[in-house]
Design a protein around this motif. Structure first.
Motif, PDB file in Angstrom:
ATOM      1  N   VAL A  83     -10.248  16.105  -0.615  1.00  0.00           N
ATOM      2  CA  VAL A  83      -9.742  14.846  -0.075  1.00  0.00           C
ATOM      3  C   VAL A  83      -9.662  13.810  -1.191  1.00  0.00           C
ATOM      4  O   VAL A  83     -10.629  13.609  -1.929  1.00  0.00           O
ATOM      5  N   ASN A  84      -8.500  13.192  -1.320  1.00  0.00           N
ATOM      6  CA  ASN A  84      -8.356  12.021  -2.171  1.00  0.00           C
ATOM      7  C   ASN A  84      -8.912  10.850  -1.381  1.00  0.00           C
ATOM      8  O   ASN A  84      -8.376  10.485  -0.331  1.00  0.00           O
ATOM      9  N   GLN A  85     -10.000  10.244  -1.878  1.00  0.00           N
ATOM     10  CA  GLN A  85     -10.764   9.282  -1.098  1.00  0.00           C
ATOM     11  C   GLN A  85     -10.524   7.829  -1.515  1.00  0.00           C
ATOM     12  O   GLN A  85     -11.390   6.983  -1.377  1.00  0.00           O
ATOM     13  N   LYS A  86      -9.321   7.558  -1.968  1.00  0.00           N
ATOM     14  CA  LYS A  86      -8.999   6.204  -2.413  1.00  0.00           C
ATOM     15  C   LYS A  86      -8.568   5.287  -1.269  1.00  0.00           C
ATOM     16  O   LYS A  86      -8.295   4.116  -1.492  1.00  0.00           O
ATOM     17  N   GLY A  87      -8.461   5.803  -0.061  1.00  0.00           N
ATOM     18  CA  GLY A  87      -7.972   5.003   1.044  1.00  0.00           C
ATOM     19  C   GLY A  87      -8.904   3.870   1.438  1.00  0.00           C
ATOM     20  O   GLY A  87     -10.105   3.893   1.159  1.00  0.00           O
TER      21      GLY A  87
ATOM     22  N   THR B   7       0.857  -1.176   0.000  1.00  0.00           N
ATOM     23  CA  THR B   7       0.000   0.000   0.000  1.00  0.00           C
ATOM     24  C   THR B   7       0.896   1.229   0.000  1.00  0.00           C
ATOM     25  O   THR B   7       2.111   1.130  -0.201  1.00  0.00           O
ATOM     26  N   HIS B   8       0.305   2.390   0.223  1.00  0.00           N
ATOM     27  CA  HIS B   8       1.038   3.658   0.228  1.00  0.00           C
ATOM     28  C   HIS B   8       0.678   4.466   1.464  1.00  0.00           C
ATOM     29  O   HIS B   8      -0.374   4.263   2.062  1.00  0.00           O
ATOM     30  N   ARG B   9       1.538   5.423   1.768  1.00  0.00           N
ATOM     31  CA  ARG B   9       1.279   6.281   2.918  1.00  0.00           C
ATOM     32  C   ARG B   9       1.644   7.721   2.601  1.00  0.00           C
ATOM     33  O   ARG B   9       2.719   8.010   2.088  1.00  0.00           O
TER      34      ARG B   9
ATOM     35  N   SER C 284       5.914  -9.512  -9.300  1.00  0.00           N
ATOM     36  CA  SER C 284       6.707  -9.224  -8.093  1.00  0.00           C
ATOM     37  C   SER C 284       5.816  -8.725  -6.971  1.00  0.00           C
ATOM     38  O   SER C 284       6.049  -9.023  -5.796  1.00  0.00           O
ATOM     39  N   GLY C 285       4.807  -7.936  -7.326  1.00  0.00           N
ATOM     40  CA  GLY C 285       3.889  -7.440  -6.315  1.00  0.00           C
ATOM     41  C   GLY C 285       3.212  -6.160  -6.756  1.00  0.00           C
ATOM     42  O   GLY C 285       3.441  -5.647  -7.856  1.00  0.00           O
ATOM     43  N   THR C 286       2.361  -5.644  -5.884  1.00  0.00           N
ATOM     44  CA  THR C 286       1.624  -4.424  -6.160  1.00  0.00           C
ATOM     45  C   THR C 286       1.493  -3.616  -4.872  1.00  0.00           C
ATOM     46  O   THR C 286       1.750  -4.113  -3.773  1.00  0.00           O
ATOM     47  N   ALA C 287       1.058  -2.368  -5.025  1.00  0.00           N
ATOM     48  CA  ALA C 287       0.782  -1.528  -3.866  1.00  0.00           C
ATOM     49  C   ALA C 287      -0.468  -0.711  -4.153  1.00  0.00           C
ATOM     50  O   ALA C 287      -0.511   0.082  -5.098  1.00  0.00           O
ATOM     51  N   TYR C 288      -1.494  -0.946  -3.347  1.00  0.00           N
ATOM     52  CA  TYR C 288      -2.760  -0.218  -3.485  1.00  0.00           C
ATOM     53  C   TYR C 288      -2.557   1.239  -3.083  1.00  0.00           C
ATOM     54  O   TYR C 288      -1.887   1.543  -2.091  1.00  0.00           O
ATOM     55  N   TRP C 289      -3.192   2.134  -3.811  1.00  0.00           N
ATOM     56  CA  TRP C 289      -3.076   3.580  -3.527  1.00  0.00           C
ATOM     57  C   TRP C 289      -4.362   4.092  -2.899  1.00  0.00           C
ATOM     58  O   TRP C 289      -5.400   4.032  -3.521  1.00  0.00           O
ATOM     59  N   PRO C 290      -4.276   4.719  -1.719  1.00  0.00           N
ATOM     60  CA  PRO C 290      -3.287   4.564  -0.664  1.00  0.00           C
ATOM     61  C   PRO C 290      -3.947   3.822   0.483  1.00  0.00           C
ATOM     62  O   PRO C 290      -5.084   3.360   0.352  1.00  0.00           O
ATOM     63  N   PHE C 291      -3.279   3.749   1.639  1.00  0.00           N
ATOM     64  CA  PHE C 291      -3.899   3.110   2.798  1.00  0.00           C
ATOM     65  C   PHE C 291      -4.975   4.009   3.413  1.00  0.00           C
ATOM     66  O   PHE C 291      -6.032   3.537   3.810  1.00  0.00           O
ATOM     67  N   LYS C 292      -4.700   5.297   3.469  1.00  0.00           N
ATOM     68  CA  LYS C 292      -5.593   6.220   4.172  1.00  0.00           C
ATOM     69  C   LYS C 292      -5.940   7.402   3.272  1.00  0.00           C
ATOM     70  O   LYS C 292      -5.085   7.897   2.535  1.00  0.00           O
ATOM     71  N   ASP C 293      -7.210   7.841   3.302  1.00  0.00           N
ATOM     72  CA  ASP C 293      -7.589   9.072   2.612  1.00  0.00           C
ATOM     73  C   ASP C 293      -6.651  10.207   3.041  1.00  0.00           C
ATOM     74  O   ASP C 293      -6.203  10.251   4.194  1.00  0.00           O
ATOM     75  N   PHE C 294      -6.398  11.143   2.116  1.00  0.00           N
ATOM     76  CA  PHE C 294      -5.504  12.251   2.461  1.00  0.00           C
ATOM     77  C   PHE C 294      -5.954  13.517   1.738  1.00  0.00           C
ATOM     78  O   PHE C 294      -6.677  13.470   0.740  1.00  0.00           O
TER      79      PHE C 294
END
Length: 820
Positions: free
Chosen positions: A605-609, A326-328, A582-592
């Protein structure tokens, strides 16, 4: 320049090691005042105040550190967030116990340009909002103590004045075109450090393994402050294994010290390996004793070996590991970037609870607390510099980028969790400069890549979304947003394979989509019928806008949690059938918060968390758990969905997300049968039931089993069969009050009084009186302006044991009031 070094671990949350040379370290959290504007100079912050005739600005406010200019205005729907200067001041006691020792202010991060004054004399300045730096105040303190006002006006304390400035500046990174706020303030911890004259500047360790199960090597080198003062010194080195047993103790005398001198080169048989499941940590302690004074450091070291296989998967310690990431962003409700240590640790533990074993830190060097947590919890890291969007600036711009890359690598070099140094993000995105020259961007990217490998040859380099630079870095991530910005999520595997074939080493970071927390849909995939398939799944210019352009779910979808649940579910089940991934990372863990999305359901607010800005979990959190964790869990979809709708007797799907082998659903006490889990049986891995519903209230309970372990979950929902028309009126009621906090709920109805369950009207809350709305939090229940979720919206207020009148309004509908 750094030697060829591999891995080291700094002790998780070891505050004693906040600064490498620290003998005495104190966080300067309290006693600060702040003013959000510019002053004529530092003198205005410290000049004497005459009794009865104040000569200073009247609007200093008391604050604690960490503190962010934009704690609330970043998500205030009615303003652009503040970008400009702000001043801090405090008076501190300084009493260095070391003869001729150094007194230092250690900044863990402050944005974006910072100047430090002792009294009215500037002693240091720094450009860059994310790397650590120090201001040596030793001489300035000694000089100020000679000033008569030291004992009279300041009562034996030292006046510290700090100016931070996050004004827009095209010759700085990151670009203000970025999809995140460029925050201002002392938003990470600030420390007062005392150290001997001769002390540590940096400590580097090389913890390597020849082969899994073979020998390990530990090489430690150091860089000193004032090495010229060293005449005869003694160095003590101690190593403890993960169980705390002493396995090495040695002393050596040194007469000279130049550059990054090697202190230890030692072999050990079959070291216990650091991994994401079992992050084994050794303890290394080093003392240097000179002229009767001692400087010390104690750190954690991890041994591990990783590889991104060419045209293949990711390997850790000789075994394939699918990176589940994921992302932070450094961002939280009510504080902006100024997250406390407790908040940060809570967030990182939530990630691990969700099953994360990898994180990309977007899009800048982050707090040492984050990296310490990743080391301790077993989370691999991609960390990057904030060269993000806008193009390429001139010499000042490029020098800052190189300096921040150097600082990031040297300051976080010793974390075994880090496997990738990120060199940039979306560098194909122009806008800040009249010139956008791809060849010049390639040239600079090569310079960064060479610098990274020179500083640290052991880790990989990577960028995301800049196709004309994909061949420069070790690992590349293209733009793939299947089912959101472009395409259908069912195209995900094919699109990914096509991109995989274009790069030697492929890693997919950033995928997902926005969801307005608490909004649900009975037909979430309707928007897909409008979407063109086969046209790619990359994000393009303008795709973030809710207006114009090609049909896409991000613009034409319902932004429900229900849709994102399906999108995530599909992606995760596909990951299990991609052996080359190899893998992936969901964008993001928390809304920001973000300045470029004012029209979102929660403005700015980016509401993808998968969680909201205040740690409230969305439904998506449990979907990840069902694929990524082993501890038995079960979750019925719809905990934040109080009312479903449809025809009388219509069959509705009830979904359970679980990692258990089987599950049984009970509806109002009646069993609807047992289902076996099969990850490839979409949706919900086969744990779904078609249940005929009639008007009324329903209790849904699941009993799931994994081996001998049983877990349960249950929810209660109403089922509405009445059809509604156009929204015509609003109600506002208090649904709860506890400890001085009232919860208010607005609902919207048609002219016949039927609840409009698909209404997405924007509503605005306001208050007159002595109470206080809890707003500007950037959450679905903490925004004064917010789109409805299924015909309702919630906001909280502090009653302050007083009277208030609260209103809610929506365009074209009569405003209503509530006396509280």
């Amino acid at each position: 320049m750094l030697k060829k070094v591999k891995y080291i671990l700094i002790c998780y949350l070891s505050f004693a090691n906040l600064f490498l040379q620290a003998q005495t370290t104190q966080r300067l959290n309290t006693g600060w005042e702040f003013v959000k504007q510019d002053l004529g100079g530092a003198w205005e912050a410290v000049r004497p105040v005459k009794a009865g005739n104040p000569e200073e600005l009247p609007f200093w406010q008391k604050v604690n550190l960490p503190h962010c200019f934009n704690a609330t205005d970043a998500v205030d729907p009615d303003v652009n967030y503040y970008q400009g200067p702000g001043w801090y001041r405090t008076n501190i006691e300084v009493d260095n116990p070391y003869a001729n020792g150094r007194t230092v202010l250690h900044f863990e991060g402050a944005g974006q340009k910072t100047s430090v004054y002792i009294y009215n004399i500037k002693v240091a300045e720094h450009v860059g909002g994310y790397d650590e730096w120090t201001a040596d105040i030793t001489a300035a303190v000694a000089e100020f103590k000679k000033n008569p006002v030291y004992k009279t006006q300041f009562k034996g304390k030292i006046p510290v004045v700090i100016r931070c400035d996050n004004s827009r500046d095209l010759e700085m990174i990151p670009s203000s075109l970025s999809d995140f706020n460029v925050y201002g303030g002392i938003y990470r911890y600030l420390n007062l450090v005392y150290s001997p004259q001769l002390s540590f500047d940096k400590l580097f360790a090389k913890a390597s393994i020849s082969e899994v199960g073979g020998y390990g090597k530990l090489a430690i080198s150091a860089r000193l402050i004032n090495p010229d003062l060293l005449k005869n010194a003694k160095v003590n080195i101690y190593v403890k294994d993960p169980n705390g047993l002493n396995i090495l103790s040695l002393s050596r005398n040194i007469k000279t010290f130049a550059g990054d001198s090697l202190l230890l080169d030692w072999s050990l048989r079959a070291p216990k390996l650091w991994s994401t499941d079992n992050p084994q940590l050794y303890t290394v302690s080093v003392d240097i004793i000179s002229n009767g004074q001692s400087a010390s450091i104690s750190e954690k070291v991890g041994f591990r070996k990783f590889e991104f296989v060419k045209k293949g998967p990711f390997m850790l310690n000789g075994k394939r590991l699918l990176l589940r990431g994921t992302h932070r962003h450094e961002d939280h409700a009510g504080v902006g970037a100024a997250m406390t240590e407790e908040m940060i640790v809570t967030e990182m533990k939530m990630m691990k609870e969700m099953g994360v074993n990898f994180i990309r830190l977007g899009h800048y060097q982050q707090s040492r607390i984050v990296l310490n947590a990743c080391d301790s919890l077993g989370i691999l890291v991609w960390e990057e510099i904030p060269w993000c969007r806008g193009g390429l600036g001139g010499p000042v711009y490029q020098e800052q980028a190189k300096r921040m890359l150097t600082n990031m690598i040297e300051q976080h070099y010793n974390h075994p969790s880090i496997i990738i140094w990120g060199l940039g993000n979306e560098n194909d995105w122009p806008g800040d400069f009249t010139e956008f020259d791809q060849q010049k961007i390639r040239t600079f990217m090569k310079e960064l890549n060479d610098l990274s490998h020179k500083l640290d040859p052991t880790r990989s380099t990577a960028i995301r979304r800049c196709d004309f630079c994909r061949d420069i870095v070790d690992v590349y991530s293209p733009s793939i947003w299947a089912g959101w910005y472009r395409g259908d999520y069912t195209e995900y595997k094919d699109v990914s394979l096509a991109e995989f074939n274009k790069s030697d080493r492929f890693l997919h970071v950033e995928w997902g989509g926005d969801s307005h927390a608490r909004r649900h849909s009975e037909n979430p995939d309707n928007a897909l019928s409008k979407i063109k398939k086969g046209g790619g799944a990359d994000e393009r210019a303008g795709d973030a806008s809710l207006y114009g352009g090609a049909a896409r779910v991000s613009k034409d979808g319902d932004w429900s949690e229900s849709y994102i649940a399906n999108l995530i579910d599909w992606h995760l089940k596909e990951h299990e059938t991609m052996p080359w991934l190899s893998g992936t990372a969901y964008w993001p863990f928390k809304d920001f918060s973000t300045p470029i999305r004012p029209e979102n359901p929660v403005p700015y607010v980016n509401q993808k968390g998968v969680i909201e800005r205040d740690f409230t979990k969305k439904e998506a959190f449990y979907i990840f758990q069902s694929y990524w964790t082993n501890l038995p869990m079960a979750h019925i979809y719809g905990h934040s969905w109080p009312v479903r709708w449809g025809d009388e007797g219509e069959e509705k799907m009830v979904k359970v997300y679980s990692n258990c082998d089987e599950a049984e659903l009970f509806v109002n006490g009646k069993s609807y049968g047992v289902r076996k889990r099969n990850s490839q049986d979409f949706p919900a891995a086969g744990l779904r039931w078609q249940v005929p519903l009639r008007k009324g209230k329903y209790n849904f309970k699941v009993v799931a089993k994994k081996g001998k372990v049983t877990v349960t979950d249950e929810i209660t929902q109403e089922y509405q069969t009445e059809k509604w028309g156009k929204p015509a009126k609003i109600t506002l009621t208090k649904i709860e009050e506890k400890d001085g906090i009232a919860v208010l709920e607005a609902k919207i109805y048609d002219d016949k009084g039927v609840l409009c369950l698909d209404a997405i009207n924007l509503v605005s809350f306001s208050l007159i009186g002595d109470g206080e709305l809890i707003k500007d939090q950037g959450t679905s229940t903490g925004a004064a302006k917010v789109q409805l979720y299924n015909g309702r919206a919630i906001i909280k207020m502090k009653t302050n044991n007083a009277k208030s009148v609260i209103s809610v309004q929506s365009k074209g509908i009569p405003t209503v009031f509530l006396n509280q």
